[in-house]
Design a protein around this motif. Structure first.
Motif, PDB file in Angstrom:
ATOM      1  N   ALA A  31       7.047  -5.605   2.222  1.00  0.00           N
ATOM      2  CA  ALA A  31       6.422  -6.364   1.144  1.00  0.00           C
ATOM      3  C   ALA A  31       7.433  -7.192   0.349  1.00  0.00           C
ATOM      4  CB  ALA A  31       5.688  -5.424   0.200  1.00  0.00           C
ATOM      5  N   GLY A  32       8.697  -7.153   0.744  1.00  0.00           N
ATOM      6  CA  GLY A  32       9.686  -8.005   0.093  1.00  0.00           C
ATOM      7  C   GLY A  32      10.648  -7.311  -0.843  1.00  0.00           C
ATOM      8  N   LEU A  33      10.554  -5.984  -0.996  1.00  0.00           N
ATOM      9  CA  LEU A  33      11.519  -5.288  -1.835  1.00  0.00           C
ATOM     10  C   LEU A  33      12.865  -5.226  -1.120  1.00  0.00           C
ATOM     11  CD1 LEU A  33       8.798  -4.375  -3.168  1.00  0.00           C
ATOM     12  CD2 LEU A  33       9.974  -2.262  -3.776  1.00  0.00           C
ATOM     13  N   PRO A  72       9.613   3.613   2.377  1.00  0.00           N
ATOM     14  CA  PRO A  72      10.671   2.603   2.450  1.00  0.00           C
ATOM     15  C   PRO A  72      10.323   1.422   3.356  1.00  0.00           C
ATOM     16  CG  PRO A  72      11.621   4.797   2.553  1.00  0.00           C
ATOM     17  CD  PRO A  72      10.141   4.968   2.672  1.00  0.00           C
ATOM     18  N   ALA A  73       9.786   1.705   4.531  1.00  0.00           N
ATOM     19  CA  ALA A  73       9.446   0.628   5.469  1.00  0.00           C
ATOM     20  C   ALA A  73       8.337  -0.259   4.913  1.00  0.00           C
ATOM     21  CB  ALA A  73       9.029   1.219   6.815  1.00  0.00           C
ATOM     22  N   VAL A  74       7.338   0.342   4.290  1.00  0.00           N
ATOM     23  CA  VAL A  74       6.224  -0.425   3.710  1.00  0.00           C
ATOM     24  C   VAL A  74       6.728  -1.302   2.568  1.00  0.00           C
ATOM     25  CG1 VAL A  74       4.042  -0.241   2.446  1.00  0.00           C
ATOM     26  CG2 VAL A  74       4.489   1.274   4.379  1.00  0.00           C
ATOM     27  N   ALA A  75       7.619  -0.751   1.738  1.00  0.00           N
ATOM     28  CA  ALA A  75       8.167  -1.502   0.605  1.00  0.00           C
ATOM     29  C   ALA A  75       9.011  -2.682   1.071  1.00  0.00           C
ATOM     30  CB  ALA A  75       8.992  -0.572  -0.284  1.00  0.00           C
ATOM     31  N   PRO A 134       0.821  -1.227   0.000  1.00  0.00           N
ATOM     32  CA  PRO A 134       0.000   0.000   0.000  1.00  0.00           C
ATOM     33  C   PRO A 134       0.849   1.268   0.000  1.00  0.00           C
ATOM     34  CG  PRO A 134       0.056  -0.919   2.210  1.00  0.00           C
ATOM     35  CD  PRO A 134       0.758  -1.915   1.311  1.00  0.00           C
ATOM     36  N   LEU A 135       1.641   1.448  -1.055  1.00  0.00           N
ATOM     37  CA  LEU A 135       2.560   2.587  -1.109  1.00  0.00           C
ATOM     38  C   LEU A 135       1.832   3.920  -1.255  1.00  0.00           C
ATOM     39  CD1 LEU A 135       5.393   1.144  -3.415  1.00  0.00           C
ATOM     40  CD2 LEU A 135       5.244   1.129  -0.909  1.00  0.00           C
ATOM     41  N   CYS A 136       0.714   3.919  -1.989  1.00  0.00           N
ATOM     42  CA  CYS A 136       0.009   5.186  -2.195  1.00  0.00           C
ATOM     43  C   CYS A 136      -0.747   5.625  -0.962  1.00  0.00           C
ATOM     44  CB  CYS A 136      -0.938   5.066  -3.383  1.00  0.00           C
ATOM     45  SG  CYS A 136      -0.053   4.927  -4.942  1.00  0.00           S
TER      46      CYS A 136
END
Length: 213
Positions: free
Chosen positions: A177-179, A171-174, A161-163
């Motif tokens: 999610a496995g990035l 950065p933390a959300v990404a 849910p980056l947007c």
């Protein structure tokens, strides 16, 4: 028998040919890296693509209202998804629910447009958002088409849910999610070669589409 001038011209031509071959090798390597980067990112995200009925002011406003409702329904469904495949499964199961939510939103706004929601591979241009960007290429997308779907559209990312995240939280959300750290650095513009690399992805994707066409 060759003259000194002919020998010199031959050596110059040889140097030029070598330089061109080196340049071609570098371009191919850069292209492979660029496409690889885009595909790796595409394997970790699900985009959201909402198409308005038309470009009228009312239809464009309705598009944003539908977008908000779709995100409101989708985000709780994706909270437990740890990767793109889990997100895909959750969204596929919820497509009827998402369509119904969109239909109710449209009806509540006083319109009788039909709406479809589906998951499909979609070609996207390079897009910049608040706090991050994604290179051009093909991505799995939740596509919501309102009415004729002939108006300007709205793009973002539904998983992760980056947007919905504040720019400083991206950065933390990404990462959650496995990035990888390198990928996060690239999409959040911390990588100094950001613009050049994304342009390379655009160029190679354009070439790929021409060859496939």
């Amino acid at each position: 028998m060759k003259t000194k001038q002919q020998h010199a011209a031959g050596r110059k031509l040889l140097r030029l040919e070598v330089a061109l071959l080196i340049g071609l090798a570098v371009a191919l390597d850069w292209g492979a890296w660029s496409l690889g980067t885009q595909r790796t990112l595409a394997d970790r995200v699900v985009r959201l693509h909402v198409l308005a009925n038309s470009d009228s002011e009312a239809d464009q406003a309705l598009k944003l209202t539908v977008r908000d409702r779709i995100l409101e329904v989708a985000e709780p469904l994706l909270e437990t998804a740890s990767d793109r495949e889990e997100a895909r499964t959750a969204l596929e199961t919820a497509l009827p629910e998402l369509e119904q939510a969109a239909e109710e939103t449209i009806a509540a706004a006083g319109y009788d447009y039909g709406v479809t929601a589906r998951l499909e591979e979609t070609e996207f241009p390079t897009r910049e958002y608040d706090g991050f960007a994604l290179p051009a290429g093909e991505y799995l997308a939740l596509r919501v088409v309102i009415g004729a779907g002939e108006g300007q559209n709205w793009w973002c990312v539904v998983f992760p849910p980056l947007c919905a995240a504040a720019s400083e939280d991206v950065p933390a959300v990404a990462v959650a999610a496995g990035l990888t750290e390198d990928q996060v650095s690239l999409i959040t513009e911390e990588d100094q070669g950001y613009e050049l690399k994304f342009k390379a992805v655009e160029w190679w994707n354009s070439l790929r589409q021409k060859l496939e066409g």
